[in-house]
Design a protein around this motif. Structure first.
Motif, PDB file in Angstrom:
ATOM      1  N   ALA B 265       9.836  38.778  49.132  1.00  0.00           N
ATOM      2  CA  ALA B 265      10.010  40.124  48.581  1.00  0.00           C
ATOM      3  C   ALA B 265      11.494  40.467  48.457  1.00  0.00           C
ATOM      4  N   ARG B 266      12.204  40.311  49.553  1.00  0.00           N
ATOM      5  CA  ARG B 266      13.616  40.682  49.537  1.00  0.00           C
ATOM      6  C   ARG B 266      14.472  39.633  48.820  1.00  0.00           C
ATOM      7  N   SER B 267      14.163  38.374  49.070  1.00  0.00           N
ATOM      8  CA  SER B 267      14.925  37.293  48.455  1.00  0.00           C
ATOM      9  C   SER B 267      14.803  37.343  46.930  1.00  0.00           C
ATOM     10  N   THR B 292      -2.267  26.240  48.767  1.00  0.00           N
ATOM     11  CA  THR B 292      -2.615  27.120  47.641  1.00  0.00           C
ATOM     12  C   THR B 292      -2.278  28.574  47.991  1.00  0.00           C
ATOM     13  N   TYR B 293      -2.549  28.932  49.226  1.00  0.00           N
ATOM     14  CA  TYR B 293      -2.320  30.314  49.650  1.00  0.00           C
ATOM     15  C   TYR B 293      -0.860  30.732  49.478  1.00  0.00           C
ATOM     16  N   THR B 294       0.052  29.810  49.721  1.00  0.00           N
ATOM     17  CA  THR B 294       1.479  30.129  49.632  1.00  0.00           C
ATOM     18  C   THR B 294       1.840  30.627  48.230  1.00  0.00           C
ATOM     19  N   VAL B 295       1.199  30.054  47.216  1.00  0.00           N
ATOM     20  CA  VAL B 295       1.460  30.470  45.835  1.00  0.00           C
ATOM     21  C   VAL B 295       1.030  31.929  45.635  1.00  0.00           C
ATOM     22  N   LEU B 296      -0.134  32.273  46.141  1.00  0.00           N
ATOM     23  CA  LEU B 296      -0.635  33.643  45.965  1.00  0.00           C
ATOM     24  C   LEU B 296       0.296  34.661  46.618  1.00  0.00           C
ATOM     25  N   VAL B 297       0.642  34.416  47.864  1.00  0.00           N
ATOM     26  CA  VAL B 297       1.445  35.415  48.591  1.00  0.00           C
ATOM     27  C   VAL B 297       2.856  35.492  48.002  1.00  0.00           C
ATOM     28  N   TYR B 302       7.027  38.427  44.953  1.00  0.00           N
ATOM     29  CA  TYR B 302       7.983  38.489  43.846  1.00  0.00           C
ATOM     30  C   TYR B 302       7.653  39.636  42.874  1.00  0.00           C
ATOM     31  N   GLY B 303       6.525  40.298  43.100  1.00  0.00           N
ATOM     32  CA  GLY B 303       6.204  41.480  42.306  1.00  0.00           C
ATOM     33  C   GLY B 303       5.473  41.206  41.008  1.00  0.00           C
ATOM     34  N   PHE B 304       4.942  39.982  40.833  1.00  0.00           N
ATOM     35  CA  PHE B 304       4.170  39.716  39.614  1.00  0.00           C
ATOM     36  C   PHE B 304       2.842  40.471  39.624  1.00  0.00           C
ATOM     37  N   CYS B 305       2.405  40.854  40.813  1.00  0.00           N
ATOM     38  CA  CYS B 305       1.219  41.695  40.951  1.00  0.00           C
ATOM     39  C   CYS B 305       1.392  42.476  42.243  1.00  0.00           C
ATOM     40  N   ASP B 365      14.047  29.899  29.106  1.00  0.00           N
ATOM     41  CA  ASP B 365      15.286  30.664  29.299  1.00  0.00           C
ATOM     42  C   ASP B 365      15.597  30.890  30.773  1.00  0.00           C
ATOM     43  N   PHE B 366      14.569  31.262  31.531  1.00  0.00           N
ATOM     44  CA  PHE B 366      14.784  31.551  32.952  1.00  0.00           C
ATOM     45  C   PHE B 366      13.602  31.007  33.749  1.00  0.00           C
ATOM     46  N   THR B 367      13.904  30.173  34.734  1.00  0.00           N
ATOM     47  CA  THR B 367      12.869  29.575  35.582  1.00  0.00           C
ATOM     48  C   THR B 367      13.083  30.063  37.014  1.00  0.00           C
ATOM     49  N   LEU B 368      12.005  30.548  37.611  1.00  0.00           N
ATOM     50  CA  LEU B 368      12.064  31.070  38.978  1.00  0.00           C
ATOM     51  C   LEU B 368      11.663  29.962  39.950  1.00  0.00           C
ATOM     52  N   VAL B 369      12.478  29.760  40.976  1.00  0.00           N
ATOM     53  CA  VAL B 369      12.270  28.657  41.923  1.00  0.00           C
ATOM     54  C   VAL B 369      12.226  29.237  43.341  1.00  0.00           C
ATOM     55  N   SER B 370      11.276  28.770  44.150  1.00  0.00           N
ATOM     56  CA  SER B 370      11.258  29.250  45.534  1.00  0.00           C
ATOM     57  C   SER B 370      11.220  28.111  46.535  1.00  0.00           C
ATOM     58  N   GLY B 371      11.802  28.378  47.704  1.00  0.00           N
ATOM     59  CA  GLY B 371      11.675  27.513  48.861  1.00  0.00           C
ATOM     60  C   GLY B 371      11.045  28.317  49.981  1.00  0.00           C
ATOM     61  N   ASN B 372      10.336  27.622  50.866  1.00  0.00           N
ATOM     62  CA  ASN B 372       9.652  28.316  51.957  1.00  0.00           C
ATOM     63  C   ASN B 372       9.606  27.393  53.171  1.00  0.00           C
ATOM     64  N   GLY B 373      10.018  27.936  54.318  1.00  0.00           N
ATOM     65  CA  GLY B 373      10.061  27.082  55.496  1.00  0.00           C
ATOM     66  C   GLY B 373       9.348  27.676  56.692  1.00  0.00           C
ATOM     67  N   GLY B 374       8.969  26.791  57.614  1.00  0.00           N
ATOM     68  CA  GLY B 374       8.216  27.227  58.784  1.00  0.00           C
ATOM     69  C   GLY B 374       6.840  27.700  58.346  1.00  0.00           C
TER      70      GLY B 374
END
Lengths: 138, 391
Positions: B265-267, B292-297, B302-305, B365-374
């Protein structure tokens, strides 16, 4: 993989000894900061709230509610080969900290988030007891 | 007009992935770096910075510099924020280049946990030597091993609060498998139906086998330099327009839980602001998908929904090929390959360059990339673009 392999038994160390001593005596002992007055878990050397080293021990109520849980089907350790599927659960304690433990005395498919639980203490051998949680009868 | 480039990606190397036995992690790293140098049209002697990321304790130490034969570096570090590290490395590389600490930096992730006798299930399951002292021993006594349980508990909480279903999880897995079928690098290409997902064995309920990422032996290397230097190199530059981290500090004392809100959310908000764009500008998402769950949350945060609506949001298949929000277009970690944040980063580079072939998304034009740890503890966000921005 042997069905008779023993489950791992935790070895109390210096910092966690009061927790395990309490469990053997039937009490859920948690750290409580004498400087800032807050509870903490898991056991550690300093208060995670104020970083003070003045952590004392108090008996918690043992009451809590089920925050979430999962049912483990993988055998990651041979000691659990006869246990699967078993639950690993997060319990919100009345004192405001959250513990990971097993809920016992209930079928996995009867577990419900929010259900009231009470700590019980299970002898796991080698003179060690650990807290588990049992549903409070409705 | 977006804000200006913070740094440019000019080289990408991806080794073969999966059950490739008998090689150590640093050897995969060497292959990936060689591929990335060739891709960029650079010589090994052009590299003056090396940032290393590894999962299990292995040979990916600072000493890897000497195994890889790099000389005269002005920047070397092993970095970790677990699966979020790729974003941390990209931040550090871009800042170091802008500060003049190094000119051309290799970021590399390599891992080799699979052996003929140790499969995916046992790869990351934690300590196996007993007895275990204190709190570590307590966790073991409860059978609390590995990351699967933590994510399963997060998903269970989400299902309880918001009515998320196994169908919502399944559509993520099925969509990504379709993407994987179009990627030359993906490990899993066999067709997958919703029934296949629902019939796959339980790992840690509510997560099934097909909700969980792969485990891969392999490596990815990425070469970063300045936007100026990138202009003269072999590949179309991919500019990093925004990057941010967020680590909310979830723990057992504070009674918050990442099932409810992650660092995304903040990142995400910070990265969008830095790039000077909004989520409406995003052409595709390359999201960390250990489950799969990580994608949903992550989509929710990120505010897509709205919070809690990730399941219904993806239920129409919008993440898959032909959908409105193409996501994890190389198959992700679920069906592609598991290289921590280097899985989404590598696919984002391909898409931003326009080199995706059959899986190329229409809007790069713009690609959103995420990393997630722990267990959803550490989050990083990056925004990649072929456009240098500024002006």
């Amino acid at each position: 993989m042997s069905q008779s392999a023993a489950k791992p038994v935790p070895v109390p160390d210096e910092i966690s000894a009061p927790f395990f001593d309490g469990a053997r005596a039937g009490h859920l002992m948690l750290q409580h900061c004498t400087a800032c007055g807050k509870w903490s878990f898991p056991v550690r050397e300093r208060c995670p709230h104020c970083l003070g080293a003045k952590l004392g021990w108090r008996a918690a109520s043992g009451r809590g509610t089920l925050y979430t849980f999962a049912i483990m089907h993988q055998v990651m350790n041979p000691g659990f080969a006869a246990e699967v599927p078993y639950n690993v659960s997060q319990i919100d304690l009345a004192e405001g900290v959250r513990m990971v433990a097993n809920v016992i005395g209930i079928a996995n498919d009867q577990l419900r988030i929010g259900m009231e639980l009470q700590a019980v203490f299970e002898d796991v051998g080698m003179g060690v007891s650990i807290p588990k949680f049992r549903p409070v009868a409705a | 007009m977006a804000n200006s480039s913070k740094g440019a990606i000019v080289g990408l190397g991806v080794t073969p992935m999966g059950k490739i036995y008998g090689r150590r992690a640093v050897d995969f790293a060497a292959e990936a770096i060689a591929l990335a140098l060739e891709d960029a049209g650079l010589q090994k002697s052009d590299i003056d910075g090396l940032l290393i990321n590894a999962n299990l304790p292995n040979d990916m130490t600072p000493g890897a510099q000497m195994i890889l034969g790099f000389e005269n570096l002005t920047l070397v570090n092993v970095m970790t924020a677990y699966g979020s590290t790729g974003g941390s490395m990209m931040q550090y590389a871009c800042m170091a280049i802008r500060e003049g600490l190094a000119k051309t930096i290799v970021l590399v992730y390599a891992d080799a946990p699979l052996t003929p006798s140790r499969g995916a299930g046992q790869s990351y399951s934690g300590p196996h030597r007993f007895p275990l002292g204190g709190m570590t021993g307590l966790k073991a006594a409860y059978g609390d091993f590995g990351a699967n349980l933590g994510y399963a508990m997060a998903a269970q909480r989400h299902m309880h609060l918001y009515g998320t279903t196994e169908g919502h999880l399944g559509i993520v897995a099925v969509g990504q498998r379709k993407w994987a079928q179009m990627s030359p690098w993906a490990q899993m290409k066999a067709p997958m139906t919703m029934a296949d997902h629902h019939n796959s064995r339980w790992i840690a309920e509510p997560l099934r086998l097909l909700d969980c990422c792969l485990v891969s032996n392999g490596a990815v290397a990425i070469i970063v330099t300045s936007a100026d230097r990138a202009r003269d190199l072999r590949q179309p530059p991919v500019h990093v327009l925004g990057y941010a981290q967020s680590a909310p500090g979830d723990n057992l004392d504070t009674s918050r839980h990442p099932a409810v809100e992650t660092g995304a959310a903040r990142s995400g908000e910070t990265a969008f602001r830095m790039a000077g764009i909004t989520r409406a500008d995003i052409g595709s998402c390359q999201l960390y998908d250990c489950y799969t769950y990580t994608v949903l949350v992550t989509l929710e945060d990120y505010g897509f929904c709205a919070k809690g609506e990730g399941g219904p949001f993806v239920a129409d298949g919008k993440l898959g090929p032909g959908g409105a929000l193409p996501t994890n277009t190389g198959g992700g970690q679920l069906s592609g390959y598991y290289m921590w944040a280097f899985t989404p980063m590598s696919e984002a580079i391909v898409q931003a360059r326009g080199q995706g072939g059959a899986r190329q998304v229409p809007n790069r034009d713009f690609t959103l990339v995420s990393g997630n740890g722990g267990i959803l503890n550490f989050h990083s966000t990056m925004i990649f673009s072929p456009h240098e921005g500024g002006g």
